[in-house]
Design a protein around this motif. Sequence first.
Motif, short mmCIF file in Angstrom:
data_model
loop_
_atom_site.label_atom_id
_atom_site.label_comp_id
_atom_site.label_asym_id
_atom_site.label_seq_id
_atom_site.Cartn_x
_atom_site.Cartn_y
_atom_site.Cartn_z
N GLU A 139 60.72 45.22 53.00
CA GLU A 139 60.58 46.45 53.77
C GLU A 139 60.87 47.70 52.96
O GLU A 139 60.18 48.70 53.05
CB GLU A 139 61.47 46.39 55.03
CG GLU A 139 60.95 45.42 56.08
CD GLU A 139 61.86 45.35 57.29
OE1 GLU A 139 62.74 46.22 57.43
OE2 GLU A 139 61.69 44.42 58.10
N GLY A 140 61.92 47.65 52.13
CA GLY A 140 62.26 48.84 51.33
C GLY A 140 61.68 48.82 49.94
O GLY A 140 61.93 49.72 49.13
N ASP A 141 60.89 47.80 49.65
CA ASP A 141 60.35 47.62 48.29
C ASP A 141 59.00 48.32 48.17
O ASP A 141 57.96 47.69 47.96
CB ASP A 141 60.22 46.12 47.99
CG ASP A 141 59.78 45.84 46.56
OD1 ASP A 141 60.18 46.58 45.66
OD2 ASP A 141 59.00 44.88 46.37
N THR A 142 59.00 49.66 48.28
CA THR A 142 57.75 50.42 48.30
C THR A 142 57.00 50.36 46.97
O THR A 142 55.78 50.47 46.94
CB THR A 142 58.02 51.89 48.66
OG1 THR A 142 59.03 52.40 47.77
CG2 THR A 142 58.51 52.02 50.09
N GLU A 143 57.73 50.16 45.88
CA GLU A 143 57.08 50.07 44.56
C GLU A 143 56.64 48.65 44.22
O GLU A 143 56.14 48.40 43.12
CB GLU A 143 58.02 50.61 43.48
CG GLU A 143 58.32 52.10 43.67
CD GLU A 143 59.24 52.64 42.60
OE1 GLU A 143 59.44 51.95 41.57
OE2 GLU A 143 59.75 53.76 42.77
N SER A 169 54.28 47.81 58.29
CA SER A 169 52.82 47.87 58.17
C SER A 169 52.26 46.64 57.46
O SER A 169 51.05 46.46 57.38
CB SER A 169 52.42 49.13 57.41
OG SER A 169 53.03 49.14 56.13
N ASN A 170 53.14 45.81 56.90
CA ASN A 170 52.69 44.60 56.23
C ASN A 170 52.16 43.60 57.25
O ASN A 170 52.74 43.43 58.32
CB ASN A 170 53.83 43.93 55.47
CG ASN A 170 54.23 44.69 54.22
OD1 ASN A 170 53.39 45.23 53.53
ND2 ASN A 170 55.52 44.72 53.93
#
Length: 247
Positions: free
Chosen positions: A120-124, A5-6
Amino acid sequence: MNTTSNKIIAMIPARYQASRFPGKLMQDLNGKTVIQRTYEAAVNTGLFQEVFVVTDSDIIFEEIIRNGGKAIKSKQEHECGSDRIAEAVENMDVDIVLNVQGDEPLIDHQSLQKLLQVFEGDTEKRIDLASLKTPMHESEEITNPNNVKVITNKDNFALYFSRFPVPYPRDTDARVTYYKHIGVYAFRKQALMDFHQLPMLSLEAAEKIECIRYLEYGKSIKMVETDFRGIGIDTAEDLEKARKLFN
């Protein structure tokens, strides 16, 4: 193409004046200018929604526009590429900005993809920016101050960058691997804007390495290892090497 979504864009900062090789970006590289080759290589990766050249030069600006590309003219003079990009993206709705060096027309799709996957996995949003490193093995390469060295922690976050060979090999049995920093960055937009607002501190000033500023202000830099070695065109000899590689 980016599947997250970025919104991800590439920016190619491009100065006409270069101390070691003035006008190098407008040199001919097998039928096209160096900057045009770099722009097309970035577009052809398919990793970005948009690619822009951002420049202080009318000559470079017109070269990109004339060939159907996208270019932005800097409004102010800038000390470094990060500042030039920050001005250009300030009012853009983007999440991740990848800085592509204008004098490195050989772009490795896989390396850039690995760099972007960091987020991608760095939601925080713990990672402020990501960059590339590659192992060095020759003593001459390790001691060359033009090769910026990077040391990382066990999770591959940068601890420091230096032109000096770090770490110092007091224990020669420790078998340390030295890593060269490759100056390709993927930034969160906010980290880039923060950099633009923060003054240079003493470590950056001493080493003349702009990414040290991020560390001095507590930003996190995730390093991604790659075996790819492009060719930065800093001299006429480099240009000849690039011409042979393109052939």
